[in-house]
Design an enzyme around this catalytic site. Structure first.
Site, PDB file in Angstrom:
ATOM      1  N   ARG A 108      42.232  22.476  -1.386  1.00 35.81           N
ATOM      2  CA  ARG A 108      43.461  22.631  -0.607  1.00 35.81           C
ATOM      3  C   ARG A 108      44.695  22.654  -1.497  1.00 35.81           C
ATOM      4  O   ARG A 108      45.637  23.372  -1.254  1.00 35.81           O
ATOM      5  CB  ARG A 108      43.570  21.464   0.386  1.00 35.81           C
ATOM      6  CG  ARG A 108      44.809  21.517   1.225  1.00 35.81           C
ATOM      7  CD  ARG A 108      45.022  20.275   2.058  1.00 35.81           C
ATOM      8  NE  ARG A 108      43.814  19.842   2.724  1.00 35.81           N
ATOM      9  CZ  ARG A 108      43.716  18.711   3.417  1.00 35.81           C
ATOM     10  NH1 ARG A 108      44.751  17.914   3.529  1.00 35.81           N
ATOM     11  NH2 ARG A 108      42.598  18.358   3.988  1.00 35.81           N
ATOM     12  N   TYR A 109      44.705  21.828  -2.531  1.00 36.59           N
ATOM     13  CA  TYR A 109      45.863  21.743  -3.426  1.00 36.59           C
ATOM     14  C   TYR A 109      45.525  22.450  -4.737  1.00 36.59           C
ATOM     15  O   TYR A 109      44.351  22.594  -5.089  1.00 36.59           O
ATOM     16  CB  TYR A 109      46.191  20.270  -3.704  1.00 36.59           C
ATOM     17  CG  TYR A 109      46.547  19.476  -2.477  1.00 36.59           C
ATOM     18  CD1 TYR A 109      47.818  19.577  -1.918  1.00 36.59           C
ATOM     19  CD2 TYR A 109      45.625  18.620  -1.878  1.00 36.59           C
ATOM     20  CE1 TYR A 109      48.157  18.833  -0.789  1.00 36.59           C
ATOM     21  CE2 TYR A 109      45.956  17.881  -0.754  1.00 36.59           C
ATOM     22  CZ  TYR A 109      47.221  17.986  -0.219  1.00 36.59           C
ATOM     23  OH  TYR A 109      47.550  17.265   0.889  1.00 36.59           O
ATOM     24  N   ARG A 154      43.375  20.152  -7.651  1.00 35.00           N
ATOM     25  CA  ARG A 154      42.342  19.165  -7.345  1.00 35.00           C
ATOM     26  C   ARG A 154      41.455  19.638  -6.192  1.00 35.00           C
ATOM     27  O   ARG A 154      41.890  20.427  -5.358  1.00 35.00           O
ATOM     28  CB  ARG A 154      42.956  17.802  -7.014  1.00 35.00           C
ATOM     29  CG  ARG A 154      44.026  17.824  -5.950  1.00 35.00           C
ATOM     30  CD  ARG A 154      45.016  16.677  -6.193  1.00 35.00           C
ATOM     31  NE  ARG A 154      46.039  16.597  -5.163  1.00 35.00           N
ATOM     32  CZ  ARG A 154      47.171  17.285  -5.190  1.00 35.00           C
ATOM     33  NH1 ARG A 154      47.403  18.154  -6.157  1.00 35.00           N
ATOM     34  NH2 ARG A 154      48.072  17.142  -4.221  1.00 35.00           N
ATOM     35  N   CYS A 189      27.132   7.008   5.554  1.00 34.25           N
ATOM     36  CA  CYS A 189      28.039   5.877   5.295  1.00 34.25           C
ATOM     37  C   CYS A 189      27.303   4.585   5.647  1.00 34.25           C
ATOM     38  O   CYS A 189      26.294   4.613   6.348  1.00 34.25           O
ATOM     39  CB  CYS A 189      29.278   5.975   6.174  1.00 34.25           C
ATOM     40  SG  CYS A 189      30.220   7.468   5.880  1.00 34.25           S
ATOM     41  N   CYS A 237      32.693   4.844  11.232  1.00 35.11           N
ATOM     42  CA  CYS A 237      33.963   4.387  11.799  1.00 35.11           C
ATOM     43  C   CYS A 237      34.337   5.254  12.997  1.00 35.11           C
ATOM     44  O   CYS A 237      34.287   6.482  12.910  1.00 35.11           O
ATOM     45  CB  CYS A 237      35.056   4.462  10.739  1.00 35.11           C
ATOM     46  SG  CYS A 237      34.564   3.650   9.203  1.00 35.11           S
ATOM     47  N   CYS A 262      36.958   8.002  12.320  1.00 35.85           N
ATOM     48  CA  CYS A 262      36.748   8.881  11.150  1.00 35.85           C
ATOM     49  C   CYS A 262      37.259  10.302  11.401  1.00 35.85           C
ATOM     50  O   CYS A 262      36.953  10.908  12.417  1.00 35.85           O
ATOM     51  CB  CYS A 262      35.264   8.933  10.807  1.00 35.85           C
ATOM     52  SG  CYS A 262      34.940   9.960   9.357  1.00 35.85           S
ATOM     53  N   ARG A 322      36.446  12.813   9.585  1.00 33.62           N
ATOM     54  CA  ARG A 322      35.441  13.794   9.171  1.00 33.62           C
ATOM     55  C   ARG A 322      34.140  13.599   9.960  1.00 33.62           C
ATOM     56  O   ARG A 322      33.058  13.945   9.478  1.00 33.62           O
ATOM     57  CB  ARG A 322      35.217  13.676   7.664  1.00 33.62           C
ATOM     58  CG  ARG A 322      34.901  14.997   7.032  1.00 33.62           C
ATOM     59  CD  ARG A 322      34.910  14.922   5.530  1.00 33.62           C
ATOM     60  NE  ARG A 322      36.198  15.148   4.950  1.00 33.62           N
ATOM     61  CZ  ARG A 322      36.675  14.491   3.870  1.00 33.62           C
ATOM     62  NH1 ARG A 322      35.965  13.552   3.294  1.00 33.62           N
ATOM     63  NH2 ARG A 322      37.854  14.780   3.387  1.00 33.62           N
ATOM     64  N   ASP A 350      44.838  11.277  12.113  1.00 32.73           N
ATOM     65  CA  ASP A 350      44.673  12.718  12.291  1.00 32.73           C
ATOM     66  C   ASP A 350      44.272  12.994  13.747  1.00 32.73           C
ATOM     67  O   ASP A 350      43.754  12.102  14.430  1.00 32.73           O
ATOM     68  CB  ASP A 350      43.577  13.225  11.344  1.00 32.73           C
ATOM     69  CG  ASP A 350      43.993  13.090   9.887  1.00 32.73           C
ATOM     70  OD1 ASP A 350      45.136  13.460   9.576  1.00 32.73           O
ATOM     71  OD2 ASP A 350      43.189  12.593   9.072  1.00 32.73           O
ATOM     72  N   ASP A 364      49.055  13.976   7.477  1.00 32.56           N
ATOM     73  CA  ASP A 364      48.357  15.143   6.964  1.00 32.56           C
ATOM     74  C   ASP A 364      48.574  16.249   7.995  1.00 32.56           C
ATOM     75  O   ASP A 364      48.126  16.122   9.148  1.00 32.56           O
ATOM     76  CB  ASP A 364      46.856  14.812   6.822  1.00 32.56           C
ATOM     77  CG  ASP A 364      46.306  15.300   5.501  1.00 32.56           C
ATOM     78  OD1 ASP A 364      46.794  16.336   5.019  1.00 32.56           O
ATOM     79  OD2 ASP A 364      45.392  14.640   4.964  1.00 32.56           O
ATOM     80  N   LYS A 420      49.499  16.785   2.835  1.00 31.27           N
ATOM     81  CA  LYS A 420      50.094  15.477   3.181  1.00 31.27           C
ATOM     82  C   LYS A 420      51.597  15.499   2.920  1.00 31.27           C
ATOM     83  O   LYS A 420      52.044  16.050   1.913  1.00 31.27           O
ATOM     84  CB  LYS A 420      49.515  14.388   2.291  1.00 31.27           C
ATOM     85  CG  LYS A 420      48.113  13.979   2.630  1.00 31.27           C
ATOM     86  CD  LYS A 420      47.749  12.718   1.843  1.00 31.27           C
ATOM     87  CE  LYS A 420      46.262  12.470   1.907  1.00 31.27           C
ATOM     88  NZ  LYS A 420      45.484  13.488   1.182  1.00 31.27           N
TER      89      LYS A 420
HETATM   90  S1  SF4 Z   1      36.017   6.687   7.572  1.00 34.19           S
HETATM   91 FE1  SF4 Z   1      34.367   8.202   7.905  1.00 34.19          FE
HETATM   92  S2  SF4 Z   1      33.691   8.728   5.839  1.00 34.19           S
HETATM   93 FE2  SF4 Z   1      34.832   6.803   5.656  1.00 34.19          FE
HETATM   94  S3  SF4 Z   1      33.279   5.178   5.854  1.00 34.19           S
HETATM   95 FE3  SF4 Z   1      34.088   5.544   7.906  1.00 34.19          FE
HETATM   96  S4  SF4 Z   1      32.685   7.033   8.820  1.00 34.19           S
HETATM   97 FE4  SF4 Z   1      32.337   7.073   6.608  1.00 34.19          FE
END
Ligand code: SF4
Length: 276
Positions: free
Chosen positions: A19-20, A23, A32, A36, A39, A41, A199, A236, A243
């Protein structure tokens, strides 16, 4: 949205986000230690995603063919859910590319699986310096004896530690809670780096706070505790636009002067130099 930051569109080869200019983010794992709820993603995390040898070779080849890439961020999922050998192979591959100056690892295992930060892992990581680790603590209660020990091991291996926090309604959207979190992070040698505005990810609306609330929290940090304890509050932008830091309004222009507000609310006139 499924993919509010348009990561899929910015992916030149599977698993890589460019994206940048200088990097890339490399999604080296899709698992994971915990999943979460907030999350960003979640569309990929936990799915059986191709992170096999072929995919890795393609990512390494892309990085090798783009000399402008000087910074690689390993993310996922959680890169530290890989076995040490697999991670070492990725790091060795990156270190064979002369223009890769720094490698960053984003991990929440310091919080969710602190036992993963073994002396063996730290010994291996040390071989690939400069390595930076970004952790992810959201609440002072996540700083336990075990997570402090995990961070100490990484810091003792010479790895600078930063932290990203997600601003979560009903969890940490309180100036006192946030201040304590930032102070405790410094105590365990982790520098607060980003406070993220949520997000716009599907299924997370109940965690969203207003930007005003975020700015109020930032005001409660700056000046009220050490500058080291103040992260960037960032949003973002949708569509992969990047960002942007959000700052409380401290400065107003008044002809050739600036009116600058202190953290206590006093307004001080500052005479600027004349424009050339
Ligand atoms: S925020 Fe998403 S990528 Fe990070 S630990 Fe939690 S579930 Fe996994």
């Amino acid at each position: 949205m499924e993919d509010p930051l348009d990561e899929e569109l910015l992916s030149p080869v599977p698993g890589l986000i460019h994206r940048y200019p200088d990097r890339v983010v490399w999604l080296v794992s899709s698992v994971c230690a915990v999943y979460c709820r907030f999350c960003m993603r979640k569309r990929r995390v936990g799915c059986t995603e191709a992170t096999g040898t072929g995919t890795r070779q393609a990512a390494l080849a892309y990085i090798a063919n783009h000399p402008e890439i000087r910074d690689v961020i390993l993310s996922g999922g959680d890169p530290l859910l890989l076995e040490d050998d697999a991670l070492e192979e990725i790091l060795s591959g990156l270190r064979r590319i002369p223009h890769v100056e720094i490698i960053r690892i984003g991990t929440r295992t310091t919080v969710t699986l602190p036992e993963r930060i073994t002396t063996g892992l730290c010994r291996m990581l040390k071989k690939f310096h400069p390595i930076y680790v970004n952790t992810h603590f959201n609440h002072p209660k996540e700083i336990t004896a075990a997570s402090a020990r995990a961070c100490a091991r990484l810091a003792d291996a010479g790895i600078p530690l930063g932290n990203q926090t997600v601003l979560l309604k009903g969890i940490n959207d309180d100036p006192q809670v946030m201040k304590r979190l930032m102070q405790l992070l410094l105590k365990i040698r982790v520098k607060p780096y980003y406070l993220h505005q949520m997000d716009l990810v599907r299924g997370t609306a109940h965690f969203r706070t207003s930007i005003d609330r975020g700015l109020q929290i930032m005001e409660g940090l700056r000046g009220h505790t050490s500058g080291l304890a103040s992260p960037y509050y960032a949003i973002d932008l949708e569509g992969g636009k990047g960002k942007v830091p959000l700052l409380p309004e401290y400065v107003r222009r008044d002809d050739d002067s600036l009116l600058i507000r202190s953290y206590r609310g006093e307004v001080v006139r500052y005479r600027d130099v004349e424009k050339s």
